[in-house]
Design a protein around this motif. Structure first.
Motif, PDB file in Angstrom:
ATOM      1  N   ALA A  34     -18.598  35.138  35.652  1.00 33.41           N
ATOM      2  CA  ALA A  34     -18.844  34.443  34.474  1.00 33.41           C
ATOM      3  C   ALA A  34     -17.814  34.522  33.558  1.00 33.41           C
ATOM      4  N   GLY A  35     -16.597  34.319  32.827  1.00 35.62           N
ATOM      5  CA  GLY A  35     -15.520  33.909  32.287  1.00 35.62           C
ATOM      6  C   GLY A  35     -15.149  35.185  31.780  1.00 35.62           C
ATOM      7  N   GLN A  36     -15.886  36.378  31.950  1.00 33.83           N
ATOM      8  CA  GLN A  36     -15.148  37.778  31.912  1.00 33.83           C
ATOM      9  C   GLN A  36     -14.147  38.305  32.185  1.00 33.83           C
ATOM     10  N   ALA A  37     -12.869  38.691  31.835  1.00 32.63           N
ATOM     11  CA  ALA A  37     -11.664  39.755  33.304  1.00 32.63           C
ATOM     12  C   ALA A  37     -11.807  40.616  32.822  1.00 32.63           C
ATOM     13  N   HIS A  38     -12.414  41.482  34.226  1.00 26.97           N
ATOM     14  CA  HIS A  38     -12.257  42.005  33.910  1.00 26.97           C
ATOM     15  C   HIS A  38     -10.934  43.368  35.045  1.00 26.97           C
ATOM     16  N   MET A  39     -10.530  44.002  34.743  1.00 20.27           N
ATOM     17  CA  MET A  39      -9.412  45.488  34.943  1.00 20.27           C
ATOM     18  C   MET A  39      -9.901  46.418  36.272  1.00 20.27           C
ATOM     19  N   VAL A  40     -10.074  46.041  37.306  1.00 23.23           N
ATOM     20  CA  VAL A  40      -9.921  46.976  38.310  1.00 23.23           C
ATOM     21  C   VAL A  40      -9.300  47.695  38.940  1.00 23.23           C
ATOM     22  N   ALA A  41      -9.233  48.807  38.510  1.00 20.43           N
ATOM     23  CA  ALA A  41      -8.246  50.134  39.586  1.00 20.43           C
ATOM     24  C   ALA A  41      -8.422  49.709  41.281  1.00 20.43           C
ATOM     25  N   ARG A  42      -7.545  50.151  41.583  1.00 25.16           N
ATOM     26  CA  ARG A  42      -7.269  49.865  43.605  1.00 25.16           C
ATOM     27  C   ARG A  42      -6.873  51.546  43.244  1.00 25.16           C
ATOM     28  N   ASP A  43      -7.547  52.257  43.918  1.00 22.15           N
ATOM     29  CA  ASP A  43      -7.244  53.304  44.829  1.00 22.15           C
ATOM     30  C   ASP A  43      -5.664  53.143  45.794  1.00 22.15           C
TER      31      ASP A  43
ATOM     32  N   LEU B 231      -8.955  29.604  20.120  1.00 28.13           N
ATOM     33  CA  LEU B 231      -9.168  31.153  19.971  1.00 28.13           C
ATOM     34  C   LEU B 231      -8.792  32.031  21.097  1.00 28.13           C
ATOM     35  N   PHE B 232      -8.474  32.387  21.027  1.00 34.71           N
ATOM     36  CA  PHE B 232      -8.408  33.237  21.922  1.00 34.71           C
ATOM     37  C   PHE B 232      -8.706  35.258  22.387  1.00 34.71           C
ATOM     38  N   PHE B 233      -9.313  35.527  23.273  1.00 35.91           N
ATOM     39  CA  PHE B 233      -9.533  37.143  21.880  1.00 35.91           C
ATOM     40  C   PHE B 233      -8.900  37.934  23.691  1.00 35.91           C
ATOM     41  N   GLY B 234      -8.209  38.725  23.225  1.00 35.75           N
ATOM     42  CA  GLY B 234      -7.683  40.218  24.036  1.00 35.75           C
ATOM     43  C   GLY B 234      -6.510  41.858  23.464  1.00 35.75           C
ATOM     44  N   PHE B 235      -6.427  42.308  23.945  1.00 33.99           N
ATOM     45  CA  PHE B 235      -5.963  42.980  23.539  1.00 33.99           C
ATOM     46  C   PHE B 235      -3.821  43.349  23.667  1.00 33.99           C
TER      47      PHE B 235
ATOM     48  N   VAL C  99     -15.525  25.610  25.749  1.00 35.85           N
ATOM     49  CA  VAL C  99     -15.368  26.363  25.913  1.00 35.85           C
ATOM     50  C   VAL C  99     -14.563  26.252  27.327  1.00 35.85           C
ATOM     51  N   PHE C 100     -12.853  26.646  27.882  1.00 38.92           N
ATOM     52  CA  PHE C 100     -12.065  26.067  28.748  1.00 38.92           C
ATOM     53  C   PHE C 100     -11.822  27.452  29.467  1.00 38.92           C
ATOM     54  N   SER C 101     -12.789  28.060  30.480  1.00 39.72           N
ATOM     55  CA  SER C 101     -13.243  29.423  31.232  1.00 39.72           C
ATOM     56  C   SER C 101     -11.830  29.623  32.019  1.00 39.72           C
ATOM     57  N   PRO C 102     -11.889  30.552  32.674  1.00 42.14           N
ATOM     58  CA  PRO C 102     -10.133  31.033  33.548  1.00 42.14           C
ATOM     59  C   PRO C 102     -10.985  30.625  35.216  1.00 42.14           C
ATOM     60  N   PRO C 103     -10.388  30.247  35.698  1.00 42.11           N
ATOM     61  CA  PRO C 103      -8.724  30.819  35.695  1.00 42.11           C
ATOM     62  C   PRO C 103      -7.654  29.573  34.588  1.00 42.11           C
ATOM     63  N   HIS C 104      -7.272  28.903  34.113  1.00 40.26           N
ATOM     64  CA  HIS C 104      -6.685  28.393  33.303  1.00 40.26           C
ATOM     65  C   HIS C 104      -5.330  27.700  33.965  1.00 40.26           C
ATOM     66  N   HIS C 105      -5.757  26.300  33.607  1.00 37.98           N
ATOM     67  CA  HIS C 105      -4.379  25.482  34.463  1.00 37.98           C
ATOM     68  C   HIS C 105      -3.552  23.671  32.472  1.00 37.98           C
ATOM     69  N   ALA C 106      -2.653  24.621  31.796  1.00 35.76           N
ATOM     70  CA  ALA C 106      -2.573  24.270  30.834  1.00 35.76           C
ATOM     71  C   ALA C 106      -3.158  22.658  30.801  1.00 35.76           C
TER      72      ALA C 106
ATOM     73  N   SER D 104      -8.650  50.358  28.574  1.00 34.67           N
ATOM     74  CA  SER D 104      -8.333  48.746  29.011  1.00 34.67           C
ATOM     75  C   SER D 104      -9.533  48.603  28.178  1.00 34.67           C
ATOM     76  N   PHE D 105      -9.909  47.117  28.095  1.00 34.27           N
ATOM     77  CA  PHE D 105     -11.202  45.941  27.699  1.00 34.27           C
ATOM     78  C   PHE D 105     -11.691  44.820  29.052  1.00 34.27           C
ATOM     79  N   ASP D 106     -12.931  44.994  28.464  1.00 31.84           N
ATOM     80  CA  ASP D 106     -12.785  43.752  29.671  1.00 31.84           C
ATOM     81  C   ASP D 106     -13.289  42.962  28.240  1.00 31.84           C
ATOM     82  N   HIS D 107     -12.988  41.802  29.000  1.00 27.83           N
ATOM     83  CA  HIS D 107     -13.292  41.081  27.306  1.00 27.83           C
ATOM     84  C   HIS D 107     -13.888  39.261  28.384  1.00 27.83           C
ATOM     85  N   THR D 108     -14.271  38.325  27.440  1.00 32.26           N
ATOM     86  CA  THR D 108     -14.558  37.134  27.779  1.00 32.26           C
ATOM     87  C   THR D 108     -12.861  36.208  27.628  1.00 32.26           C
ATOM     88  N   ALA D 109     -12.577  35.277  28.746  1.00 30.16           N
ATOM     89  CA  ALA D 109     -10.807  35.298  29.314  1.00 30.16           C
ATOM     90  C   ALA D 109     -11.014  34.153  28.639  1.00 30.16           C
ATOM     91  N   ALA D 110     -11.722  33.280  27.970  1.00 30.02           N
ATOM     92  CA  ALA D 110     -12.183  31.419  28.127  1.00 30.02           C
ATOM     93  C   ALA D 110     -11.445  31.415  26.677  1.00 30.02           C
TER      94      ALA D 110
END
Lengths: 236, 146
Positions: free
Chosen positions: B81-90, A95-99, A210-217, A191-197
Motif C-alpha cells: 500500500a505504498g509503504q516500504a517495509h524492511m523485512v529481515a530474513r533469518d 518530494l520524497f520521504f526517507g532516511f 502521488v507516484f507510487s512505487p515501484p517507480h519507473h522514471a 530502520s523506518f517503514d515509510h511511505t515510498a511514493a
C-alpha cells in the motif's frame, strides 16, 4: 382522426368534454410527457458528467480536481535555514520521504528523481521552477550536516530537510505520509517503514500527484508532462 | 557387542538421512555481485546480484558475514500500500538449480558499518555460511546510479 394522433388536440378536446375515455387519454399523455422529461434529465446529467470527466485527463496518481493546499510547516534545511510552506510557492516540487540509513529504496528513488528531473529539462515551465526535496523521517541520526553530505553525493541541486517529529508530522499529516521506527534486537540498528511514493506539489502549494512505487522514471516523466499541460491549459 | 554395532549403524543411518538438511555451501555460486556505493561516511550499504544453487540439494544460508562490515543482514524491501517495509530474513533457502536475485527494491544484503571506505572500483568479500561450511564471494563496488 386528427384527435387520435395529436395529444394537443386531446387537450383542447378534454377541456370541453370530460368522459372516462378522456381521463385515460390524459393519463397516457401525462405518462408520455413525464417519460420524455425523465429521459431528457437523464441525458442531460449523463452528458454533463461526461464532459466534466473528460476535462480531467486520466493520469495515474493525479489528484485533481480537489488537491489539498498545503499550509504551514517548518523543517530544518540541510544547507542551512528553514524549509517552510513558503518555499513551495512558485515551484514544482518533487518530494520524497526517507532516511539516510536506508540503503535500498532511498538511493534508488533519489536516482529516479534525478532521471525524471533531467528528462524534463525541455519543459521550461517545469525546468525553471523545479526542486527536489528529500525529507528525512530520522532526525535523530540525520542531522543537517549528515543530510547535506548524503544528498550532495547524489546531486548538489537536491534539497534535503528534516525536523523533530511534531514539526515533521505537521507536513506528513497533510500529505497522508506514514512512517514508523522499526527496532531490532540491537539498539543501534533500527530502520523506518515509510511511505515510498514520490509526491508532486504545484506552484500554489497544491498537492497534485502521488507516484507510487515501484517507480519507473519514464512513466513519472510522462505523467508530469501531462499534468503540466493540463495545468497550463487550465491556467492554474 | 552385536547390539552396540547395530546402535552405531543406526546412528550412521540417522546422520546419513539428516545430511541433506545441512549441505555444504560448495554448490552456492554468485553472479554479477555488486555493492552500491554510498555517500562518504555512509554507515549502511546494500549488496545485490544473483545467488545460484548449482548443487543437487537444497541449500540453507544461515549466516552472512564480511570482514569489511561489522554486521551483514539479509533484508527484503516489501512494498505494501505504498509503504516500504524492511523485512529481515533469518535464512535463505535455495532449492537445487534455483537462482535467487538480490535486487534494488527486493531482497538484498544489508551491509552495516563498513570497516573500510569502499569507493567504486573497489571490492568487498562476503562469506556465506551453510551448516558448517562457508563460501566467500567478491562483491564489486559500483556507482550509486546503477
Amino acid at each position: 382522426m386528427q384527435r387520435r394522433c395529436s395529444p394537443f388536440v386531446h387537450l383542447r378536446y378534454n377541456a370541453s368534454v370530460n368522459t372516462p375515455k378522456d381521463d385515460q387519454s390524459r393519463f397516457r399523455f401525462s405518462l408520455v410527457v413525464g417519460l420524455i422529461a425523465l429521459l431528457a434529465c437523464a441525458m442531460g446529467a449523463y452528458f454533463a458528467t461526461r464532459q466534466a470527466t473528460a476535462e480531467v485527463p486520466d493520469i495515474q496518481g493525479f489528484l485533481w480536481p480537489d488537491p489539498v493546499i498545503l499550509h504551514d510547516f517548518t523543517l530544518l534545511e540541510a544547507h542551512g535555514g528553514v524549509f517552510d510552506a513558503a518555499r513551495l510557492d512558485g515551484h514544482w516540487t518533487l518530494l520524497f520521504f526517507g532516511f539516510t540509513h536506508c540503503p535500498d529504496v532511498c538511493p534508488t528513488t533519489l536516482n529516479t528523481l534525478k532521471t525524471v528531473r533531467s528528462a524534463l529539462r525541455d519543459v521550461p515551465a517545469f525546468d525553471a521552477h523545479a526542486q527536489i526535496l528529500f525529507v528525512s523521517v530520522d532526525p535523530a541520526r540525520d542531522t543537517p550536516a549528515v543530510l547535506r553530505q548524503y544528498v550532495d553525493y547524489f546531486d548538489p541541486h537536491l534539497l534535503a530537510a528534516t525536523a523533530a517529529p511534531d514539526e515533521l508530522n505537521a507536513l506528513t499529516r497533510q500529505l497522508g505520509v506514514l512512517y514508523s521506527k522499526v527496532e531490532t534486537d540491537k539498539p543501534s540498528v533500527y530502520s523506518f517503514d515509510h511511505t515510498a511514493a514520490i509526491l508532486l506539489i504545484g506552484p500554489a502549494r497544491q498537492f497534485l500527484g502521488v507516484f507510487s512505487p515501484p517507480h519507473h522514471a519514464a512513466e513519472i516523466e510522462t505523467a508530469i508532462r501531462r499534468i503540466l499541460a493540463f495545468m497550463q491549459a487550465k491556467r492554474v | 557387542m552385536k547390539h552396540a554395532a547395530n546402535k552405531q549403524a543406526g546412528w550412521l543411518l540417522v546422520l546419513w538421512l539428516l545430511s541433506p538438511l545441512v549441505p555444504a555451501c560448495d554448490g552456492l555460486t554468485g553472479a554479477d555481485l555488486w555493492i552500491r556505493e554510498g555517500p562518504p561516511g555512509a554507515t549502511v550499504l546494500a549488496g545485490f546480484g544473483r545467488l545460484i544453487n548449482r548443487s543437487r540439494e537444497t541449500l540453507q544460508v544461515s549466516e552472512i558475514r564480511s570482514t569489511d562490515f561489522k554486521l551483514v543482514m539479509l533484508h527484503e524491501t516489501v512494498l505494501q500500500a505504498g509503504q516500504a517495509h524492511m523485512v529481515a530474513r533469518d535464512r535463505l533457502l535455495l532449492s537445487p538449480g534455483e537462482v535467487r536475485a538480490l535486487s534494488p527494491g527486493g531482497l538484498h544484503l544489508m551491509l552495516m558499518q563498513p570497516t573500510v571506505s569502499l569507493r567504486r572500483g573497489q571490492s568487498a568479500v562476503v562469506t556465506f555460511t551453510c551448516g558448517n561450511t562457508q563460501n566467500s564471494m567478491v562483491f564489486s563496488v559500483r556507482s550509486s546510479d546503477q
